[in-house]
Write a protein that holds these residues in place. Structure first.
Motif, mmCIF file in Angstrom:
data_model
loop_
_atom_site.group_PDB
_atom_site.id
_atom_site.type_symbol
_atom_site.label_atom_id
_atom_site.label_comp_id
_atom_site.label_asym_id
_atom_site.label_seq_id
_atom_site.Cartn_x
_atom_site.Cartn_y
_atom_site.Cartn_z
ATOM 1 N N THR A 1 31.555 30.631 34.292
ATOM 2 C CA THR A 1 31.817 30.933 35.703
ATOM 3 C C THR A 1 30.537 31.255 36.450
ATOM 4 O O THR A 1 30.308 30.778 37.563
ATOM 5 N N TRP A 2 29.700 32.070 35.847
ATOM 6 C CA TRP A 2 28.469 32.486 36.519
ATOM 7 C C TRP A 2 27.245 32.028 35.737
ATOM 8 O O TRP A 2 26.359 32.805 35.413
ATOM 9 N N GLY B 1 27.667 29.733 40.451
ATOM 10 C CA GLY B 1 29.044 29.582 40.902
ATOM 11 C C GLY B 1 29.261 28.290 41.661
ATOM 12 O O GLY B 1 28.566 27.291 41.440
ATOM 13 N N LEU C 1 32.310 33.240 45.807
ATOM 14 C CA LEU C 1 32.584 32.034 45.027
ATOM 15 C C LEU C 1 31.309 31.457 44.441
ATOM 16 O O LEU C 1 31.329 30.851 43.364
ATOM 17 N N GLY C 2 30.216 31.626 45.166
ATOM 18 C CA GLY C 2 28.964 31.075 44.683
ATOM 19 C C GLY C 2 27.814 31.370 45.626
ATOM 20 O O GLY C 2 28.010 31.758 46.784
#
Length: 488
Positions: A348-349, A364, A411-412
């Motif tokens: 995810t990260w 992200g 989210l990013g």
């Protein structure tokens, strides 16, 4: 119960394989490490991250020497680059790091290191052939495939008859090429394009996609491209490669332009940087019953292959082909295969960074990915031209972009700017550690630092709420505020 020669055997001594080997040996498992190259360290140390970043630094310093007047310094005549000196510096840096990845170090940890090629005989046994011509079969209860990747070579007419470079040869040149044609527009291609242009080569980049760094958002990739064009790099985007030919002193690449016209460029050297091919050749994975395709070895969330006692990690899975990802995956394998504790790989990260100037770092989702997944989002940006430290250092180009979902959760993050990779580290800690943005906003950042841009973009969405018309009316009602003291 079957008896095996080793508790665990690892094929490949890059970041992933070395991580597994060190972890397994220190935990007391009888460990074998097999590496086909004559040294440990993998592509990253010898042909990738280390030499490329060393070269990029040399090019950066040379570029700054030529830009002295930007910093209020006298204009000086800078002599031409002797690439042999740059090459020797690259070799010195590799040699300094190499002892950390030496057979002696891993022997002290308890692992046996063998230099040779391994091929599976069955799902628990492999045949190892050394460079000296010796061969033996070894068995292990658990196997780990960490054979990495190599430069992908396209099926392009004439390429097999034309001398070309990949990341394995580019750092070992005898002299700086007067001109360089690069096929590809990904991270390796653009990093090398800028570095060689700064050192003095005339550089052309031919890219099939209509933008460089095609996985990234167009507006952010355009920032990097604009700087590189200003420095003299020529881009040919949205092309169709047709053929390559050797003209003796030059290499010619013929392609169809985005306008549909057949055209060509020539260079004293040709670099092929069209992605990576996974390192599965010669492993005889079929004998072990391990499922794979041209994209890589298929693994589950615990990095187990179709044979649960055989794991794969690093570039060979085709997933996240970064050294730091390989090291992370190696840790996941150790947890599962050695300690027998179920641990899933979570990307995810997972950070990424392209080391151009300005650097391009991401974590992200970006807008392209969010749109593809149908995720609602808002975009918040901040320009480096408004950061005081950036101005002081004449590093004005760049932007940070923060994506928030409809609940204002991150989210990013994408950063195209000076030392973006370092700036991204704060976001890795915040987002990976599930720290609230309000905590990051409330944290004190030293002034003047580039890192202030992180706090500023994070606070933008909160500022709109705090200083909204509704809040102003509420404060006026309770405290009798009189409103603006100057102008409309």
């Amino acid at each position: 119960m079957p008896q095996y020669d080793y508790d665990i055997a690892v094929i490949g001594a890059g970041a992933a394989g070395l991580t597994v080997t060190a972890g397994a040996a220190q935990a007391g498992a009888k460990t074998l490490l097999v590496e086909k190259e004559p040294v440990l360290g993998g592509d990253c140390l010898h042909y990738g991250c280390v030499p490329s970043k060393t070269l990029i630094k040399s090019a950066h310093v040379y570029h700054q020497m030529q830009q002295a007047t930007r910093y209020g310094l006298p204009d000086v005549a800078v002599p031409a680059v002797d690439f042999r000196q740059v090459r020797e510096r690259i070799r010195r840096v590799i040699a300094t790091i190499q002892p950390h990845d030496s057979p002696e170090r891993f022997c002290k940890l308890g692992a046996e290191v063998v230099f040779g090629r391994a091929a599976f005989v069955d799902d628990h046994q492999a045949r190892i052939e050394t460079a000296a011509g010796e061969a033996r079969n070894v068995s292990a209860k658990t196997w780990v495939v960490a054979t990495g990747s190599s430069a992908a070579v396209p099926r392009l007419e004439g390429l097999d008859r034309t001398p070309y470079l990949t990341n394995r040869e580019i750092f070992d040149l005898e002299s700086l090429p007067t001109s360089l044609v690069i096929i590809g527009g990904g991270p390796i291609a653009v990093e090398m394009a800028q570095a060689f242009a700064r050192l003095g080569s005339k550089v052309d980049v031919i890219q099939r996609s209509p933008q460089i760094l095609s996985r990234e958002d167009p507006d952010m990739a355009a920032l990097v491209q604009g700087v590189m064009e200003h420095e003299g790099v020529t881009f040919h985007l949205g092309t169709e490669l047709l053929r390559v030919q050797d003209l003796g002193q030059e290499r010619e690449v013929v392609f169809r332009s985005s306008a549909g016209e057949e055209t060509s460029v020539r260079g004293a050297a040709l670099l092929v940087a069209l992605g990576r091919s996974v390192g599965v050749d010669g492993l005889e994975l079929e004998n072990a019953g391990v499922a794979f395709d041209r994209k890589g070895i298929q693994v589950d969330v615990r990095l187990r292959t179709s044979q649960k006692h055989i794991y794969a990690c690093g570039d060979v899975t085709g997933a996240y082909q970064f050294t730091h990802a390989a090291g992370y995956e190696g840790g996941v394998v150790v947890t599962n295969a050695v300690f027998h504790l179920p641990r899933k790989a979570d990307y995810t990260w997972m950070p990424a960074c392209t080391y151009t100037d300005p650097e391009f770092a991401s974590l992200g989702l970006n807008e392209k990915q969010a749109q593809k997944q149908g995720v609602e989002y808002t975009v918040w940006t901040e320009e480096f031209a408004e950061n005081d430290r950036s101005l002081a250092e004449e590093e004005r180009e760049g932007r940070i972009k923060l994506l928030l979902d409809k609940k204002n959760k991150p989210l990013g993050v994408q950063i195209a700017g000076p030392r973006a990779g370092e700036l991204l580290a704060e976001w890795v800690a915040v987002l990976g550690g599930k720290v609230k943005l309000s905590t990051m906003i409330g944290a004190v950042h030293a002034y003047p630092t580039l890192a202030e841009i992180n706090k500023k973009v994070a606070g933008k969405h909160l500022s709109e709420k705090i200083f909204s018309d509704g809040v102003k009316k509420t404060l006026k009602f309770f405290f009798g505020f009189k409103g603006r003291a100057c102008g409309e």
